[in-house]
Enzyme design. Structure first.
Site, mmCIF file in Angstrom:
data_model
loop_
_atom_site.group_PDB
_atom_site.id
_atom_site.type_symbol
_atom_site.label_atom_id
_atom_site.label_comp_id
_atom_site.label_asym_id
_atom_site.label_seq_id
_atom_site.Cartn_x
_atom_site.Cartn_y
_atom_site.Cartn_z
ATOM 1 N N HIS A 98 40.261 22.473 47.982
ATOM 2 C CA HIS A 98 39.345 23.289 48.570
ATOM 3 C C HIS A 98 38.142 22.595 48.583
ATOM 4 O O HIS A 98 37.821 21.649 48.160
ATOM 5 C CB HIS A 98 39.033 24.404 47.335
ATOM 6 N N ALA A 142 38.077 13.674 44.938
ATOM 7 C CA ALA A 142 37.307 14.544 44.892
ATOM 8 C C ALA A 142 35.673 14.348 45.184
ATOM 9 O O ALA A 142 35.445 13.328 44.471
ATOM 10 C CB ALA A 142 37.381 15.545 43.701
ATOM 11 N N ILE A 147 32.425 7.887 55.689
ATOM 12 C CA ILE A 147 31.720 7.801 57.160
ATOM 13 C C ILE A 147 32.268 6.685 57.831
ATOM 14 O O ILE A 147 31.801 6.409 58.925
ATOM 15 C CB ILE A 147 30.343 8.259 56.876
ATOM 16 N N LYS A 162 31.595 8.392 33.684
ATOM 17 C CA LYS A 162 31.628 7.177 32.550
ATOM 18 C C LYS A 162 31.110 7.874 31.043
ATOM 19 O O LYS A 162 30.150 8.667 31.158
ATOM 20 C CB LYS A 162 30.726 6.085 32.907
#
Length: 176
Positions: A98, A142, A147, A162
């Site tokens: 999604h 995710a 680019i 982290k």
């Protein structure tokens, strides 16, 4: 059709039956309607492919431009917020989650969307932008923004959470 359904069942452990895939998976519905719209787009029938695309987006939350070229066994898991631009080319056995955008970076009438190789996984919320090539067997995490071209077999992530030394009521705070 059976190969397509088997490929989804293999990639989604929550699937209980093929009927469930056919009736309940918005990515399957969006892809079915896209195949019809794409056929009409290729024969240069005006407006109707875009109307089908809009109807599909309304019911599924997935926007696929009729001009996008999509290979076999394409799977959109969950799907809400997925956007696939007009000049996108998607290979075989690709999985999107999604919120993925396969978008352009220019408004010029040219190839302006990504080309995705075979067996690629693109995680939730990732943005793949521009006329770039994503090689075979690439995994994109995710939230990643891509680019530039990615060679085959690469794995990319946006950033890694982290653990820091702040503990509040037995909860560890994470920063990205």
């Amino acid at each position: 059709m059976i190969e397509f359904l088997k490929s989804i069942k293999k990639r989604d452990p929550s699937v209980k039956s093929y009927l469930e895939i056919i009736l309940c998976f918005p990515g399957v519905h969006a892809l079915f309607l896209h195949r019809i719209a794409h056929f009409l787009y290729k024969i240069k029938l005006p407006l109707i492919p875009r109307i089908i695309s809009c109807i599909s987006r309304f019911f599924t939350g997935i926007e696929i431009h009729p001009g996008a070229q999509i290979g076999k066994n394409f799977f959109i898991d969950h799907g809400t917020g997925v956007v696939i631009g007009e000049t996108t080319i998607i290979g075989d056995n690709v999985t999107l989650y999604h919120g993925v955008t396969l978008g352009g970076r220019t408004s010029n009438a040219q190839k302006r969307h990504p080309t995705i190789g075979d067996n690629v996984y693109i995680g939730a919320g990732a943005k793949i932008l521009g006329n770039i090539k994503i090689g075979k067997n690439v995994k994109i995490g995710a939230g990643a923004i891509v680019i530039n071209d990615l060679e085959e077999q690469k794995t990319v992530v946006a950033s890694v959470a982290k653990e820091i030394n702040k503990i509040y009521e037995h909860k560890i705070e994470y920063h990205i």
